[in-house]
Design a protein around this motif. Structure first.
Motif, mmCIF file in Angstrom:
data_model
loop_
_atom_site.group_PDB
_atom_site.id
_atom_site.type_symbol
_atom_site.label_atom_id
_atom_site.label_comp_id
_atom_site.label_asym_id
_atom_site.label_seq_id
_atom_site.Cartn_x
_atom_site.Cartn_y
_atom_site.Cartn_z
ATOM 1 N N THR A 1 -55.205 75.935 10.824
ATOM 2 C CA THR A 1 -57.004 75.889 11.023
ATOM 3 C C THR A 1 -57.427 76.358 9.094
ATOM 4 N N PRO A 2 -58.843 75.969 9.132
ATOM 5 C CA PRO A 2 -60.161 75.962 8.283
ATOM 6 C C PRO A 2 -59.507 77.892 7.688
ATOM 7 N N GLY A 3 -59.813 78.882 8.922
ATOM 8 C CA GLY A 3 -59.629 79.909 8.944
ATOM 9 C C GLY A 3 -58.380 80.650 7.379
ATOM 10 N N ALA A 4 -57.467 79.723 7.903
ATOM 11 C CA ALA A 4 -55.731 79.987 7.541
ATOM 12 C C ALA A 4 -56.147 79.624 6.107
ATOM 13 N N VAL A 5 -56.898 78.536 5.559
ATOM 14 C CA VAL A 5 -57.114 78.028 4.766
ATOM 15 C C VAL A 5 -58.022 79.117 3.814
ATOM 16 N N SER A 6 -58.747 79.318 4.089
ATOM 17 C CA SER A 6 -59.793 80.445 3.207
ATOM 18 C C SER A 6 -58.561 82.035 3.204
ATOM 19 N N GLN A 7 -58.419 82.061 4.224
ATOM 20 C CA GLN A 7 -57.427 83.364 4.057
ATOM 21 C C GLN A 7 -56.562 83.180 2.982
#
Length: 330
Positions: free
Chosen positions: A34-40
């Motif tokens: 997910t994009p959230g995982a990449v951001s994290q």
């Protein structure tokens, strides 16, 4: 950060993919997270390093000076690991050759001719991967790719396979209903199927000095295979690469509507890393592909019409014909 302590590998992968795409979403799609995982992961890497790697502006991301300095060694490290892994896991004399080709080219041109390659090289097991995404030879395990573009790719070798000539075609039932057009200008009154950007028809008419083409009405498609399907089912006339619809023309499934053809600035290229030029499997496939392509019809000659190219300055066609975004990357 402790001295000699390496950053997490997944965080480095997220950084490299985001820096290459300048998009968290595209990086997430590539990494299947997910994009959230990449951001994290990126935040964790920045915390680990103690520096900001990206500037976030609205919904976009841009590399900071630190990010730009960090990217080349990270990218080179991944490439070296990938090359070393491939050399160990896949000996030079292994029989599998993986070729990535855009979906429409693979189905309409490449696959119908592959028996010739298999007969000529029975010791090579060819694996065709259908993809319109950027080809990353270091990461994806691809030996060679066939892409549509200008053939200029930094760090890669490329050979022109087919120069794409665009011709107007339609289903026989639609031709029977409307009658064969006497001149290209008659097609301004036909129902037309469009590329995703709705520009190809306008440029084709413009190249022939036809100005009153009207608005680009009718359905549009971002995939040439879908566009071809719409034409075959009688939804309208379309502009398609002649070389890949030659079989449909020869079998009578399509009719070429004009003897005016339009040579595109773009072509299909076989692309591979420079250090793979003398690889036996790549060389075998390159030799076979270029030999077959030299004998391929460049236009819809199978329709029985003589051809002439549009007069006036050549215009660049819409990137829908396999997509400029399909250009390979190292």
């Amino acid at each position: 950060m402790k001295k000699h302590q390496l950053p997490p590998l997944n965080a480095l992968r997220a950084f490299e993919a985001t820096a290459r795409h300048l998009s968290v979403k595209n990086a997430a799609d590539e990494l299947c997270v997910t994009p959230g995982a990449v951001s994290q992961l990126i935040k964790a890497l920045e915390l680990h390093l103690g520096v900001a790697l990206f500037r976030r502006v609205n919904r976009g991301v841009f590399l900071t000076d630190a990010g730009r300095a960090y990217l080349p060694p990270v990218r080179n490290a991944f490439r070296q690991i990938s090359d070393a892994t491939r050399r160990i896991a896949m000996p030079e004399d292994a029989g599998i050759l993986t070729v990535s080709a855009t979906p429409f080219f693979a189905s309409a041109w490449l696959v119908p001719r592959l028996k010739g390659f298999q007969d000529a090289h029975p010791d090579i097991d060819l694996q065709v991967v259908s993809s319109s995404a950027l080809a990353n030879f270091s990461r994806d395990g691809v030996d060679a790719a066939i892409r549509h573009g200008l053939g200029r790719y930094a760090g890669l070798s490329s050979q022109r396979v087919l120069t794409v000539e665009i011709v107007p075609v339609a289903a026989p039932a639609l031709v029977k209903q409307l009658g064969m057009p006497a001149a290209p200008a008659d097609l301004t009154r036909w129902p037309r199927v469009n590329d995703a950007e709705r520009k190809a028809w306008a440029l084709w008419f413009e190249a022939q000095g036809i100005e009153a083409a009207g608005a680009a009405r009718g359905p549009s498609f971002d995939d040439s295979g879908l566009l071809l399907k719409a034409v075959l089912t009688g939804q309208g006339a379309a502009l398609l690469p002649a070389a890949v619809v030659a079989e449909d023309l020869a079998q009578g499934r399509l009719v070429q509507l004009s003897d005016v053809s339009w040579l595109e600035d773009f072509a299909y290229y076989l692309v591979y890393p420079e250090d793979s030029h003398d690889h036996p499997k790549v060389a075998a496939f390159r030799g076979w592909l270029l030999e077959v392509a030299q004998g391929a019809p460049a236009t819809g000659a199978a329709a029985g019409a003589g051809k002439r190219r549009a007069s006036g300055p050549r215009k660049r066609a819409s990137p829908t014909f396999e997509g400029l975004a399909s250009s390979p990357s190292s």
